[in-house]
Enzyme design. Structure first.
Site, mmCIF file in Angstrom:
data_model
loop_
_atom_site.group_PDB
_atom_site.id
_atom_site.type_symbol
_atom_site.label_atom_id
_atom_site.label_comp_id
_atom_site.label_asym_id
_atom_site.label_seq_id
_atom_site.Cartn_x
_atom_site.Cartn_y
_atom_site.Cartn_z
ATOM 1 N N LYS A 235 -11.339 -44.928 118.298
ATOM 2 C CA LYS A 235 -11.601 -45.546 119.603
ATOM 3 C C LYS A 235 -12.984 -45.164 120.105
ATOM 4 C CE LYS A 235 -8.121 -46.060 122.227
ATOM 5 N NZ LYS A 235 -6.893 -45.371 122.607
ATOM 6 N N ARG B 16 -7.712 -41.091 127.112
ATOM 7 C CA ARG B 16 -6.997 -41.684 125.978
ATOM 8 C C ARG B 16 -7.231 -40.907 124.700
ATOM 9 N NH1 ARG B 16 -6.434 -47.625 126.655
ATOM 10 N NH2 ARG B 16 -7.084 -48.101 128.760
ATOM 11 N N GLY C 271 0.367 -46.279 119.779
ATOM 12 C CA GLY C 271 1.471 -45.822 120.620
ATOM 13 C C GLY C 271 1.986 -44.429 120.300
ATOM 14 N N MET D 296 0.361 -41.453 120.422
ATOM 15 C CA MET D 296 -0.128 -40.353 121.262
ATOM 16 C C MET D 296 -0.224 -40.804 122.713
ATOM 17 S SD MET D 296 -2.856 -38.526 118.799
ATOM 18 C CE MET D 296 -3.550 -40.056 118.298
ATOM 19 N N ARG E 153 -10.480 -52.564 117.413
ATOM 20 C CA ARG E 153 -10.218 -51.874 116.146
ATOM 21 C C ARG E 153 -9.796 -52.925 115.137
ATOM 22 N NH1 ARG E 153 -4.836 -48.973 118.634
ATOM 23 N NH2 ARG E 153 -3.651 -50.862 118.912
ATOM 24 N N HIS F 66 5.077 -52.458 121.082
ATOM 25 C CA HIS F 66 5.131 -51.356 120.123
ATOM 26 C C HIS F 66 5.942 -51.736 118.889
ATOM 27 C CE1 HIS F 66 7.361 -47.882 118.513
ATOM 28 N NE2 HIS F 66 6.153 -47.374 118.457
ATOM 29 N N ARG G 146 11.354 -46.892 77.042
ATOM 30 C CA ARG G 146 12.213 -45.712 76.851
ATOM 31 C C ARG G 146 13.402 -46.146 76.000
ATOM 32 N NH1 ARG G 146 10.728 -44.879 82.631
ATOM 33 N NH2 ARG G 146 10.145 -42.709 82.945
ATOM 34 N N ARG H 184 8.605 -45.394 72.810
ATOM 35 C CA ARG H 184 8.827 -43.956 72.740
ATOM 36 C C ARG H 184 10.115 -43.669 71.973
ATOM 37 N NH1 ARG H 184 9.771 -40.564 78.040
ATOM 38 N NH2 ARG H 184 11.847 -41.455 77.881
ATOM 39 N N GLU I 193 3.427 -34.036 78.439
ATOM 40 C CA GLU I 193 4.310 -33.839 79.586
ATOM 41 C C GLU I 193 4.769 -32.395 79.720
ATOM 42 O OE1 GLU I 193 7.648 -36.554 79.240
ATOM 43 O OE2 GLU I 193 7.673 -36.371 77.081
ATOM 44 N N SER J 239 -0.255 -40.187 76.279
ATOM 45 C CA SER J 239 0.208 -40.822 77.509
ATOM 46 C C SER J 239 0.758 -39.716 78.398
ATOM 47 C CB SER J 239 1.278 -41.862 77.189
ATOM 48 O OG SER J 239 1.707 -42.462 78.384
ATOM 49 N N GLY K 108 2.949 -38.014 80.690
ATOM 50 C CA GLY K 108 4.280 -38.164 81.270
ATOM 51 C C GLY K 108 4.346 -37.245 82.467
ATOM 52 N N ASN L 83 6.059 -37.228 85.093
ATOM 53 C CA ASN L 83 7.341 -36.818 85.688
ATOM 54 C C ASN L 83 7.706 -35.430 85.171
ATOM 55 O OD1 ASN L 83 7.460 -39.401 86.758
ATOM 56 N ND2 ASN L 83 8.689 -40.196 85.070
ATOM 57 N N CYS M 94 2.120 -42.663 82.147
ATOM 58 C CA CYS M 94 3.334 -43.483 82.237
ATOM 59 C C CYS M 94 4.406 -42.855 83.110
ATOM 60 C CB CYS M 94 3.877 -43.803 80.847
ATOM 61 S SG CYS M 94 4.431 -42.346 79.959
ATOM 62 N N TYR N 9 -5.665 -46.686 80.663
ATOM 63 C CA TYR N 9 -4.694 -47.552 81.341
ATOM 64 C C TYR N 9 -3.721 -46.735 82.172
ATOM 65 C CZ TYR N 9 -1.297 -46.168 77.779
ATOM 66 O OH TYR N 9 -0.469 -45.440 76.988
HETATM 67 C C1 PEP Z 1 7.611 -38.594 82.188
HETATM 68 O O1 PEP Z 1 8.138 -37.505 81.973
HETATM 69 O O2 PEP Z 1 6.684 -38.737 82.998
HETATM 70 C C2 PEP Z 1 8.073 -39.782 81.478
HETATM 71 C C3 PEP Z 1 7.445 -40.932 81.640
HETATM 72 O O3 PEP Z 1 9.207 -39.667 80.753
HETATM 73 P P1 PEP Z 1 10.671 -39.668 81.373
HETATM 74 O O4 PEP Z 1 10.553 -40.016 82.809
HETATM 75 O O5 PEP Z 1 11.446 -40.648 80.600
HETATM 76 O O6 PEP Z 1 11.098 -38.254 81.147
HETATM 77 MG MG MG Z 2 9.405 -37.303 80.240
#
Ligand code: PEP
Ligand code: MG
Length: 891
Positions: A27, A97, A106, A108, A353, A469, A575, A631, A755, A774, A776, A778, A841, A861
């Protein structure tokens, strides 16, 4: 005046907008900029965001040197407007303000009409020749100050106002006379004294210090904290405070206040969109307390509304306003959301804004602005928040489906939503957390409803306009919203919604169409989204600016088809264990896992081979020559072992074992930590016949489909180079056997997931056997943080709230920790094998912040769920553009 603590704008003050939004708040920066280009902005000063931290460091107190400077800031305003703060004859009133770096509508606090007391109110009355206006302003000030600074419930004041209206037979606030309002002020002052034990502060300087402190304090209010969490706004940013001369929209019938968008924020159409109220102050419009009128005649006619549009009621000022909208759009080169006030036919701009908009509108505006020559395609690509594309990728109501319309309100935020009626925010959040689709229905929403609005599929309100709001917040969140559905009422005692002559109990399912404003009974069927038009144009521009490829995580024909439709350039992760979830197959997988002898396992695998081959053929056909990474099996055992009696009986029948033997074997295979157990390449090393079967299925499928398919075979959960070499050996031998038997050959590549932290650290050696990595993320997040991905949800919310991780690290990569391992593995892998291909991935592959990180690391990628492919395409383009601009972060 020192530039550090107070930054003036308006009058002769030099424009300080170069200090930027991070310092002045959105602002403050925009007011400085507007004043700088000669637009009519009431003068004022901004206290920068850095002071917010000092306020909290001082334990929630204003620093003394700031207090000492406030009179200088006021002197600047006084000089420009020729009025005096606290004067008995010519009093200056100010607004106080908030303004954070990004707008948090809205969330604050604001205090208007500050500077009024028992003496200055008389001065204001005499000076303006309008006693009614003076007393109305004073009663508003006491209410706002009481609410915001003194923490009193606003209902205390509203009840007194309603009683006064009843007593005087007044329908509207504006029917009350000066005498009525003066009496009401007396009551309000008494309320403050009763509730706080102290009289209302009469010293304007005390009022100002109190209000500035309260605005800083509202940065850490619960609703602001929730909003920040939902929008990834760091707490450390803090808010600026802007103190500005008041201008009055409530000085009679030649005064008004309103909110306008330079284009339609719901669908992006190029027309003035907004609302106003004659003889009112800004909060009346924004808070949805009075339902305002349309700005343009066309909008009023379209809505069939009766109240005169501003274009009709104030044609001269409206024309001036329309002219300013043009100037603002040309200057900012974006759709603006503007607050304005007309004081006795003189127009003032209070704020501008970038207008919050729906995904559909964002796309249309970006495309139109390119066509109008306002922006280039790279800027258009940067303008659209990738996350909002989600709104467009989901179904809308089937136009052919029957609709039993119960009521029609304002089409405040588009999209379709069905769900059970809930009547308060807490219930909405609770039911949604149990997986129920709910529609939050309220008389009007307040910022306290933010958590419930986020939890709900859609929002329905009885009051409030298109800029209320509820409407603004819903559009920002991408929630469908119907507001101002006048015919509905809510009975909170019996928890019933009265609508269209019906009584619907809480829990009854309704459907909202946020594009038409219709509220329907039951669940109305939906249709798939349209991906042509503006969407296709923007995605094409994005693809032109993108460096990284975008692939999808997909293993079923349906998911692969969706992925291709959304523009995926390959499969980054199929998978294979997910291919066995079907009824017919799982029993053979179970038989294989439970087999104690190789022969038993081979026999089960024999039965799986044809279906595996068929699966791969289907994927190769749909992906028609695009790269596909398959995989090898990675089944955490707890997801695959038979658990129920019926499943054990089924496995027993298939294998010829006794049920007791199956049960014994299941018990033997039980693991305490299956996520860290006998899965991934560990299982493949114990049972190489699995690799043989899967590699055979892949090669035979690729040969059967023909063409230029180059299968990429990926080994999961590798920690050491030796593991990969062992599995790769089996793959290579199987390839030779298949090629020899068929008399045909093909190219293929073998790579690995990264991973586990050890794999990242030893990436140099592992790259010796891997043609691609790749990430992984997760499992890499799970194992780096030592937090089980299956159990994290129970406590990670607290972690994010406490600021331990800025966002859920399973959703957005922990760049500092896990990211460092990714960077290190990429570097060591590339050093050992310069042609090494790199991708990601894990679920993070569809998260825009993670995608930006992947771009910086030079990954080839990203791969994400098919539904997120367009989001990833746009995010990857933005990352490439920002990298090219030298890492400049937009916004
Ligand atoms: C991961 O571990 O990131 C992965 C892609 O494999 P998954 O989720 O199948 O364990
Ligand atoms: Mg995994």
């Amino acid at each position: 005046m020192p530039q550090r603590l107070l930054i003036p704008f308006g009058g002769a003050a030099p424009s300080a907008h170069h200090l930027g939004k991070a310092h002045l708040g959105g602002k403050g920066a925009n007011l400085a900029e507007m004043a700088g280009i000669g637009l009519p902005v009431p003068p004022g000063f901004t206290i920068p965001t850095t002071l917010c931290a000092l306020y909290y460091e001082a334990g929630g107190r204003l620093p003394d040197d700031l207090k000492a400077l406030l009179p200088e800031g006021l002197a600047h305003i006084e000089k420009v407007v020729g009025m005096e703060f606290g004067s008995a004859t010519n009093p200056l009133l100010v607004s106080v303000r908030s303004g954070a770096r990004v707008s948090m509508p809205g969330m604050m606090d604001t205090v208007l009409n500050l500077g009024l007391n028992d003496v200055t109110v008389e001065g204001l009355a005499t000076r303006s020749g309008n006693a009614r206006f003076a007393w109305d302003s004073y009663r508003r000030f006491i209410q706002m100050y009481g609410d915001v600074v003194l923490g009193l419930d606003h209902y205390l004041f509203e009840d007194a106002l309603e009683l006064m209206k009843d007593d005087r037979g007044a329908n509207l606030d504006t029917d009350l006379t000066a005498e009525d309002l003066k009496a009401l002020v007396g009551q309000y002052l008494a309320i403050v004294e009763n509730e706080t034990g102290k009289p209302f502060p009469q010293d304007p300087t005390d009022q100002l210090e109190g209000a500035v402190a309260a605005v800083f304090g509202s940065w850490r209010s619960e609703r602001a904290a929730v909003y920040r969490r939902l929008n990834d706004i760091p707490e450390s940013w803090g808010t600026a405070v802007t103190v500005q001369a008041m201008v009055f929209g409530n000085m009679g019938d030649t005064s008004a206040t309103g909110v306008a968008f330079t284009r339609d924020p719901a669908n992006g159409d190029r027309l003035i969109y907004g609302e106003y109220l004659i003889n009112a102050q800004g909060e009346d419009v924004v808070a949805g307390i009075r339902t305002p009128h349309y700005l343009t005649l066309a909008a009023r006619e379209r809505a069939g509304a009766r109240g005169l549009s501003m274009e009709e009621a104030m044609p001269v000022v409206f024309a001036e306003l329309a002219e300013m909208f043009k100037r603002l759009e040309t200057h900012y080169r974006d759709c603006q959301d503007i607050e304005f006030t007309v004081q006795e036919n003189k127009l003032w701009l209070l704020q501008t804004r970038a207008g919050k908009r729906t995904a559909k509108a964002a796309l249309k505006m970006a495309c139109d602005m390119v066509d109008e020559g306002l922006i280039e395609t790279d800027e258009a690509v940067l303008r659209v928040d990738p996350a909002v594309l989600d709104q467009l990728l989901h179904p809308t109501l089937d136009p052919k489906a029957a609709r039993n319309v119960l009521a029609v309100g304002l089409p405040a935020s588009p999209g379709a939503a069905s769900g059970a009626i809930v009547l308060d925010s807490a219930t909405a959040a609770e039911k949604a957390s149990q997986g129920e689709d709910v529609i939050l229905v309220r008389i009007e929403t307040s910022p306290e409803d933010i958590a419930g609005m986020h939890a709900a599929r859609g929002i329905l309100t009885a009051r409030g306009g298109m800029t209320s709001h509820a409407a603004v917040v819903a559009r920002g969140m991408g929630r469908p919203c119907v507001s101002g559905a006048g015919g509905i009422s809510i009975d909170m005692d019996s928890r019933i919604l009265r609508i269209g002559g019906r009584e619907l109990a809480e829990g009854t399912v309704i459907t909202l169409d946020g594009a038409s404003g219709e509220v329907m009974e039951g669940r109305v069927p939906t249709v798939e989204p349209e991906l042509s038009g503006d969407f296709a144009r923007l995605m094409q521009w994005a693809d032109g600016h993108r460096r990284m490829k975008v692939r999808a995580n997909a293993e079923t024909p349906e998911d692969c088809t969706t992925a291709v439709r959304f523009g995926a350039e390959g499969v980054g992760l199929a998978r294979t264990e997910h291919m066995f979830f079907g009824e017919q197959r799982i029993v053979h997988v179970r038989a294989m896992i439970l087999g104690t002898e190789e022969a038993q396992r081979r026999s089960a695998l024999e039965k799986l081979l044809p279906s595996q081959r068929g699966d791969f053929e289907a994927i190769f056909r749909i992906m028609s020559g695009l790269p596909v990474t398959i995989r090898l099996l990675d089944p955490p055992l707890h997801e695959f072992l038979p658990a129920r009696e019926a499943e054990m009986v089924e496995v027993a029948e298939t294998t010829g074992l006794s049920v007791a033997a199956v049960r014994r074997r299941v018990a033997e295979l039980h693991e305490s930590n299956p996520m860290l157990g006998h899965r991934g390449c560990r299982l493949l090393i114990s049972y190489p016949e699995i690799v043989e079967m899967q590699a055979r299925a892949i090669f035979e499928a690729a040969l059967a489909v023909g063409g230029n398919i180059v299968p990429e075979i990926m080994v999961p959960l590798v920690a050491t180079a030796r593991e990969l070499e062992l599995v790769k050996g089996v793959i290579d031998r199987t390839a030779e056997a298949v090629f020899e038997a068929s008399g045909k050959r093909l190219d293929y590549s073998v790579g690995t997931m990264i991973e586990l932290p050890r794999a990242a650290l030893r990436a140099g050696e592992i790259a010796g056997a891997a043609e691609f990595f790749s990430f992984g993320t997760n499992d890499l997040t799970q194992t780096t943080l030592g937090i089980s991905r299956d159990d994290a949800a129970r406590f990670l919310g607290e972690y994010v709230e406490a600021g331990i991780y800025p966002r859920d690290p399973f959703v957005s990569l922990d760049v500092e920790g896990v990211g460092e391992l990714v960077a290190l593995a990429a570097e060591r892998g590339k050093a050992a094998r310069p042609a090494l291909k790199l991708g990601i991935c894990g679920e993070h592959g569809g998260d825009p912040a993670t995608i930006a990180f992947c771009e910086e690391q030079g990954l080839d990628y990203v791969s994400c769920s098919p539904w997120r492919v367009p989001i990833a395409r746009l995010a990857a383009a933005q990352a490439a553009l920002r990298n090219k601009q030298g890492g400049k972060q937009a916004g």
